[in-house]
Design a protein around this motif. Structure first.
Motif, PDB file in Angstrom:
ATOM      1  N   ILE A 102      -4.609   8.853  -5.116  1.00 31.15           N
ATOM      2  CA  ILE A 102      -4.722   7.404  -4.935  1.00 31.15           C
ATOM      3  C   ILE A 102      -3.946   6.961  -3.699  1.00 31.15           C
ATOM      4  N   ARG A 116      -5.342   4.562  -0.415  1.00 28.20           N
ATOM      5  CA  ARG A 116      -5.069   3.136  -0.595  1.00 28.20           C
ATOM      6  C   ARG A 116      -4.390   2.468   0.591  1.00 28.20           C
ATOM      7  N   PHE A 160       0.822  -1.211   0.000  1.00 28.19           N
ATOM      8  CA  PHE A 160       0.000   0.000   0.000  1.00 28.19           C
ATOM      9  C   PHE A 160       0.853   1.258   0.000  1.00 28.19           C
ATOM     10  N   ALA A 180      -9.856  -0.892   1.100  1.00 30.82           N
ATOM     11  CA  ALA A 180      -8.855  -0.174   0.301  1.00 30.82           C
ATOM     12  C   ALA A 180      -9.176  -0.269  -1.181  1.00 30.82           C
ATOM     13  N   TYR A 219      -5.865  -5.752  -1.660  1.00 30.81           N
ATOM     14  CA  TYR A 219      -6.772  -5.188  -2.660  1.00 30.81           C
ATOM     15  C   TYR A 219      -7.674  -6.248  -3.301  1.00 30.81           C
ATOM     16  N   LEU A 235      -3.307  -0.397 -10.057  1.00 32.41           N
ATOM     17  CA  LEU A 235      -2.321   0.361  -9.287  1.00 32.41           C
ATOM     18  C   LEU A 235      -0.942   0.270  -9.916  1.00 32.41           C
ATOM     19  N   LEU A 287     -10.454   2.956  -4.260  1.00 26.29           N
ATOM     20  CA  LEU A 287      -9.590   3.361  -5.370  1.00 26.29           C
ATOM     21  C   LEU A 287     -10.364   4.017  -6.505  1.00 26.29           C
TER      22      LEU A 287
END
Length: 388
Positions: A98, A102, A9, A146, A51, A61, A150
């Motif tokens: 972001i 996150r 993260f 999380a 995630y 990501l 996003l």
């Protein structure tokens, strides 16, 4: 090919900017006070399947991080921030937004809100005394908070593209440090306000994130503040006390760890026990009930949720207010930098989520005019060069 179950993260490329050998970093654990001078980058700021297991969020990501890594490397190499309204400007703003959504700290705040709001609502709906009696012993959590954060963060990027970018160049004897929630929002215009003024469209918004021991990037509302020399987008910091004040935002917002470049001296720049306790709070979300009057004499109960209030102990150095803060009339009418643009982005987001417009149209219709003018100028220049 098997998926990598360990999801970072805080991206490894950012941690690597605080490394000496590219594979390890210094670590200060906030719970124990333990210092490790050679913690493996591979095992920092990560959780298994953070995630989700389908790999979609992790893949998205990875694409964002690829562009952001190039932008940050150029900033560190040149000592300059991106040009305003450039592609690098947009990439950097997207990455910071972001990154603020996150982390494990952001997930913990989302779970705290779900737990408090959920229990308050259940107190009105549950009728069995046995269930009410054990309600406080239960914990309500979101599934993959999380990953769920996003997409909204990505779609909200157009709201912050008006913020000015400057690079802080630390030439003091104290290094910048990096927390495991590194992209921090603040609002010095309403410092210590009793309500949250950290909304992305709020007047006075500030973002700060270290990108190496020598550099930190800031995004800020230039109508509300001045910062450094107006003619330069770089601010040199010879003062160790100013760097330590900026570092306090990392100490205050991190969940577990503070990272630093090995070879630096942690006891020299670590806040003392009392200051650390003052900076860090256990509660991130407040939930309470109010009674309001609706349609004349009718009254109804409403649930208020307050998140991300400015911390009174934190003071953002360097910035000078250019205006007096407009009064906070109520939580429904907080001052915005550009209300019309914020409403436009909100409407386009609602249309996208409802399937009324496709993704491509959303991006075109939420491109700020300054970015569109730059694109048109560049295309005109390319066409002129081709025809010439």
């Amino acid at each position: 090919m098997p998926q990598n179950k360990s999801h970072h993260f805080v991206p490894q490329f950012l941690l690597r900017f605080f490394s000496v050998n590219g594979s390890s970093v210094g670590l200060y654990n906030l719970r124990s006070g333990r210092i490790v001078t050679g913690a493996s980058l591979k095992h920092q700021a990560c959780r298994d399947w953070f995630y989700g297991r389908d790999g979609k969020a992790e893949h998205a990501l990875g694409q964002i991080e690829g562009g952001a890594s190039s932008v940050l490397r150029r900033m560190i190499a040149t000592g300059l921030p991106p040009k305003r309204y450039s592609d690098d400007h947009r990439v950097l703003a997207t990455f910071l937004l972001i990154q603020s959504a996150r982390t494990a700290q952001a997930a913990a705040a989302a779970n705290e809100m779900a737990n408090k709001v959920g229990k308050l609502m259940l107190r009105y709906t549950l009728t069995e005394p046995e269930l009410l009696a054990v309600l406080d012993d239960l914990t309500i959590e979101l599934t993959e908070p999380a990953a769920q954060a996003l997409r909204p963060a990505l779609l909200e990027t157009p709201v912050i593209l008006d913020l000015k970018i400057k690079l802080l160049h630390n030439v003091s004897s104290t290094p910048f440090v990096l927390g495991d929630h590194p992209a921090v929002k603040h609002n010095g215009l309403y410092n210590g306000a009793d309500v949250s003024v950290l909304g992305l469209a709020n007047l006075g918004l500030q973002f700060v994130m270290p990108i190496s021991p020598e550099y930190a990037v800031v995004l800020y509302d230039e109508k509300a503040y001045s910062l450094g020399n107006p003619a330069s987008n770089v601010v040199k910091l010879p003062s160790a006390s100013i760097v330590m004040a900026l570092n306090e935002f990392q100490w205050a917002n991190a969940l577990d760890n503070i990272y630093f470049r090995p070879g630096n001296d942690p006891p020299r720049w670590t806040p003392d026990h009392d200051r650390l306790a003052e900076l860090r709070g256990n509660e991130q979300v407040s939930v309470w009930e109010d009674e309001v009057r609706l349609e004349g004499t009718k009254r109804a109960k409403v649930i208020n949720v307050q998140t991300q209030r400015p911390r009174r102990a934190l003071k953002m150095p360097l910035f000078r207010n250019r205006m007096s803060p407009p009064p906070l009339v109520n939580v429904g009418r907080l001052p915005l930098r550009d209300p019309e643009w914020a409403l436009h982005v909100h409407r386009m987001t609602a249309a996208l989520n409802a399937g009324v417009i496709p993704q491509e149209e959303f991006h075109v219709r939420t491109m700020p005019p300054q970015f569109l003018r730059r694109i048109l100028r560049e295309r005109a220049g390319t066409n002129a060069a081709t025809t010439g």
